[in-house]
Design a protein around this motif. Structure first.
Motif, short mmCIF file in Angstrom:
data_model
loop_
_atom_site.label_atom_id
_atom_site.label_comp_id
_atom_site.label_asym_id
_atom_site.label_seq_id
_atom_site.Cartn_x
_atom_site.Cartn_y
_atom_site.Cartn_z
N ALA A 68 41.16 34.22 10.25
CA ALA A 68 41.37 33.16 9.26
C ALA A 68 40.16 32.24 9.17
CB ALA A 68 42.63 32.36 9.59
N ALA A 69 39.60 31.87 10.33
CA ALA A 69 38.44 30.97 10.35
C ALA A 69 37.24 31.61 9.64
CB ALA A 69 38.09 30.61 11.79
N MET A 70 36.98 32.86 9.94
CA MET A 70 35.83 33.52 9.31
C MET A 70 36.08 33.77 7.83
SD MET A 70 33.46 33.49 11.52
CE MET A 70 34.18 31.89 11.92
N SER A 71 37.33 33.99 7.45
CA SER A 71 37.66 34.12 6.03
C SER A 71 37.40 32.81 5.30
CB SER A 71 39.13 34.53 5.86
OG SER A 71 39.36 35.81 6.42
N LEU A 72 37.78 31.70 5.92
CA LEU A 72 37.52 30.40 5.31
C LEU A 72 36.03 30.12 5.21
CD1 LEU A 72 40.29 28.20 6.97
CD2 LEU A 72 40.06 28.73 4.53
N THR A 73 35.28 30.52 6.23
CA THR A 73 33.83 30.33 6.17
C THR A 73 33.23 31.12 5.01
OG1 THR A 73 33.70 29.95 8.56
CG2 THR A 73 31.66 30.59 7.44
N TYR A 74 33.65 32.37 4.88
CA TYR A 74 33.12 33.22 3.81
C TYR A 74 33.50 32.67 2.43
CZ TYR A 74 32.32 37.03 0.63
OH TYR A 74 31.89 37.75 -0.45
N VAL A 75 34.78 32.42 2.22
CA VAL A 75 35.24 31.97 0.91
C VAL A 75 34.66 30.58 0.60
CG1 VAL A 75 37.27 31.37 -0.49
CG2 VAL A 75 37.31 33.42 0.94
N GLY A 76 34.62 29.70 1.60
CA GLY A 76 34.01 28.39 1.39
C GLY A 76 32.55 28.52 0.99
N GLY A 77 31.85 29.45 1.61
CA GLY A 77 30.45 29.69 1.25
C GLY A 77 30.30 30.20 -0.17
N MET A 78 31.22 31.03 -0.60
CA MET A 78 31.16 31.53 -1.98
C MET A 78 31.42 30.39 -2.97
SD MET A 78 30.34 34.72 -1.96
CE MET A 78 29.20 34.15 -0.72
N TYR A 79 32.36 29.51 -2.63
CA TYR A 79 32.60 28.35 -3.50
C TYR A 79 31.35 27.48 -3.58
CZ TYR A 79 37.66 28.64 -4.39
OH TYR A 79 38.89 28.99 -4.84
N LEU A 80 30.75 27.20 -2.42
CA LEU A 80 29.55 26.37 -2.42
C LEU A 80 28.43 27.04 -3.21
CD1 LEU A 80 29.51 25.07 1.25
CD2 LEU A 80 30.27 23.86 -0.81
N ASN A 81 28.33 28.35 -3.12
CA ASN A 81 27.32 29.08 -3.88
C ASN A 81 27.49 28.81 -5.37
OD1 ASN A 81 26.65 31.80 -5.47
ND2 ASN A 81 25.23 31.57 -3.75
N ASP A 82 28.72 28.90 -5.87
CA ASP A 82 28.94 28.63 -7.29
C ASP A 82 28.70 27.16 -7.63
OD1 ASP A 82 29.58 31.28 -7.81
OD2 ASP A 82 31.35 30.76 -9.00
N GLY A 83 29.10 26.27 -6.72
CA GLY A 83 28.88 24.85 -6.98
C GLY A 83 27.40 24.50 -7.06
N PHE A 84 26.63 24.99 -6.11
CA PHE A 84 25.20 24.69 -6.10
C PHE A 84 24.44 25.42 -7.20
CE2 PHE A 84 25.78 23.91 -1.30
CZ PHE A 84 26.01 22.56 -1.50
#
Length: 132
Positions: free
Chosen positions: A51-67
């Motif tokens: 779950a933690a690594m899934s959140l890291t990955y998905v959070g990173g993808m969100y940040l990618n789109d945001g930035f």
């Protein structure tokens, strides 16, 4: 009479932002890392770690789109932010919240070394998304 295309559901937008079809790769990477590191596949630890690594990955993808919202507006107007399906602020907030949630899971369920590794990974994810 021309009808406007149906607006995607919020769940569909969230899944697209997170590129969740890639999560099985994240999970197999976690399993490989545990195996290669000589760890035991303990169910009480494995679930929170996945779950933690899934959140890291998905959070990173969100940040990618945001930035990348400005670049996407010019080159990929179909992405959720430039298409007006979600705000940049919401996407960035959700991305950082997911990284924090990942660290919270590591803090509760793992050892301090794993929390430190998770913090370094999160910092690298943010740096990559900011500068790539």
């Amino acid at each position: 009479m021309n009808e406007a295309p149906a607006r995607p559901s919020p769940v569909s937008v969230a899944l697209r932002l997170g590129r969740v079809s890639n999560l099985p790769t994240v999970w197999t990477n976690v399993l490989a890392g545990v195996a290669l590191g000589g760890g035991k596949l303990e169910p009480r630890l494995l679930g929170p770690l996945l779950a933690a690594m899934s959140l890291t990955y998905v959070g990173g993808m969100y940040l990618n789109d945001g930035f990348d919202a400005g670049w996407d507006a010019a080159h990929r107007s179909d992405r959720p932010i430039p298409a007006g399906l979600v705000s940049k602020r919401t996407v960035l907030s959700a991305g950082f919240a997911m990284l924090a949630g990942s660290l919270g899971l590591l803090l509760v369920f793992t050892r301090p070394e794993a929390v430190l590794a998770g913090a370094v990974l999160s910092a690298l994810v943010v740096a990559y998304d900011l500068f790539h």
